[in-house]
Scaffold this active site. Structure first.
Site, PDB file in Angstrom:
ATOM      1  CD  GLU A   1      54.554  37.982  87.909  1.00 36.06           C
ATOM      2  OE1 GLU A   1      54.211  37.216  88.839  1.00 36.06           O
ATOM      3  OE2 GLU A   1      54.600  39.215  88.027  1.00 36.06           O
TER       4      GLU A   1
ATOM      5  CD  GLU B   1      50.304  39.066  90.618  1.00 29.67           C
ATOM      6  OE1 GLU B   1      50.352  39.147  91.841  1.00 29.67           O
ATOM      7  OE2 GLU B   1      50.748  38.079  90.011  1.00 29.67           O
TER       8      GLU B   1
END
Ligand SMILES: C[C@@]1(C(=O)O)OC[C@H]2O[C@@H](O)[C@H](O)[C@@H](O)[C@H]2O1
Length: 466
Positions: free
Chosen positions: A371, A161
């Site tokens: 995720e 991320e």
């Protein structure tokens, strides 16, 4: 789901391990930042977290009892290189060797993230991701991990991320180094991260390591609130800046022209050498997969005020309403949508639409959902954690993955966030995601939630009944 599809769950070093200053580990930027009063929710930190460092055998055994096929975890860079570079800490390598061996003992495939936000403080103090030397140090760290674990680890994620640790580090100040409003610094750090990724991928391939390597990005597809031209423009702008800027340099080997033009006009384009741009170009095809962290879409409209993105922790927890950094658009909540307690929209439909958007733009690239999960305050009834809302959330999103696979999208695995309750960077121990509950009032005792048994059945039946 196909037999080679991996059902997994994930964690991250700073959020689970604890042992922040044990066995030779160096300071991370989060060890320091989390202790600045007011920076984290209720001044929580990862000094102990959920003590995975000492209890990993118990945790892996629980994952095995669930039938988990793969465990995604990250390596704490300062546990391996206490000063970010220089001397290697053998006890740091020993911990991860033991963790990997414990996974393999239980036939759980280790899926390793090299960087999940815990930068060695020694590097942060020298400019962190704004400093090109951090790129060199990352490549050395990556190569040390490939050499140390590459005989047993076959799946590698370089970064988790980038949009989060770069934007919260340099735009809102909610993550280390806690800088607000440094827009050029934000774009510069993303570029350095992409270069670090590309160099690690090229090294991995040149040294002939066995296995696959990729990167994990947030997947937060933007959709206009209506068909008004100005809001459709906002949708295009949001997808260009929050998705294409991150995915194009990895999968296409070049930056999206619309964003480059916009940044050039504002004097915000990062310093990029021809050599770096050539590196991105030649390594794009070496990526074996892209990891998607999907939680929710963003609903956008033209920003009708002069306000731009605000800083601080409260404005960084993903709640809609914050304008974009350039003030062009803003995210909004909509009456006909469903939201979590942290105002994240729940939309498996947008997830499916988004996966098709990615396939349309990037072709048949292999995708892992690295995720997906529900952050919640789990109800406890007669001592049992009855997390029905999490079961419903994950069921809907695995169903969307099934449909995507049936419709020809190349999804190879699904990793729920998170295997076990852990520390949330900005929400402390209040916002929980795990299948395994951790009782902070009872010596961090582990307890299986209702979703633990539900996911066990999903894995055993390979989601056939969804
Ligand atoms: C902001 C937040 C959250 O707390 O909900 O998003 C979902 C999830 O993303 C992960 O990459 C972070 O490591 C983890 O801590 C979570 O962080």
């Amino acid at each position: 789901m196909p037999n080679n599809f991996l059902f997994g769950a994930a964690s991250a070093s700073y959020q689970v391990e604890g042992a922040w200053n044990e066995d030779g580990k160096g300071l991370s930027n989060w060890d320091v930042f989390s202790k600045i009063p007011g920076k984290t929710f209720e001044d929580t930190n990862g000094d102990v977290a959920v003590d995975h460092y000492h209890r990993y055998k118990e945790d892996i055994a629980l994952m095995a009892e669930m039938g988990l096929e793969s465990y995604r975890f990250s390596i704490s860079w300062p546990r391996v290189f206490p000063n970010g570079t220089g001397e290697v800490n053998e006890k740091g390598l020993e911990f991860y060797n033991n963790l990997i061996d414990e996974c393999l003992k239980h036939n759980i495939v280790p899926f390793v993230t090299l960087y999940h936000w815990d930068l060695p403080q020694a590097l942060e103090e020298k400019g962190g991701w704004k400093n090109p030397e951090t790129v060199d140090a990352f490549v050395r760290f990556a190569d040390t991990c490939f050499q140390s674990f590459g005989d047993r680890v076959r799946h590698w994620i370089t970064f988790n991320e980038a949009v989060i640790f770069c934007s919260l580090g340099y735009l809102t100040g909610a993550h280390p180094p806690g800088i607000e409003g440094d827009v050029k610094g934000y774009f510069q750090t993303t570029h350095h991260v992409f270069v670090a990724h590309a160099r690690a991928v090229e090294l991995f391939k040149q040294n002939g390591y066995v296995g696959e390597i990729g990167i994990t990005h947030v997947f937060n597809p933007a959709f206009s609130i209506d068909d008004a031209e100005e809001n459709k423009f906002a949708e295009m702008h949001a997808n260009a800046y929050s998705t294409h800027w991150f995915y194009d340099p990895i999968l296409k080997g070049e930056y999206p022209a619309y964003v480059v033009k916009g940044l050039e006009e504002q004097g915000l384009l990062p310093d990029m050498t021809d050599e770096e741009l050539d590196l991105l170009k030649r390594t794009a095809s070496m990526n074996d997969f892209i990891g998607l962290n999907y939680y929710s879409p963003q609903r956008v409209m033209k920003n009708d005020s002069a306000l731009v993105m605000a800083g601080g922790r409260e404005n960084s927890t993903g709640r809609p309403g914050n304008p974009s950094f350039d003030g062009v658009y803003k995210t909004v909540m909509m009456d006909d949508k469903v939201y979590t307690k942290w105002a994240w929209e729940i939309s498996p439909e947008a997830f499916l639409d988004g996966m098709h958007m990615l396939k349309d733009r990037y072709g048949d690239v292999k995708i892992y959902i690295t995720e997906n999960g529900l952050g919640d305050v789990d109800p406890i009834v007669d001592g049992e954690i009855v997390d029905d809302a999490r079961i419903e959330y994950i069921e809907g999103h695995i169903r969307a993955v099934k449909h995507a696979v049936e419709q020809g999208v190349n999804v190879a695995g699904y990793y729920a966030w998170s295997a076990i309750d852990l520390l949330s960077w900005l929400n402390g121990y209040k916002k929980q995601y795990g299948f395994i509950y951790v009782d902070h009032a009872n010596g961090l005792a582990r307890k299986k939630k209702k979703s633990f048994y539900w996911y066990k059945d999903i894995i055993a039946t390979r989601a056939e009944n969804l």
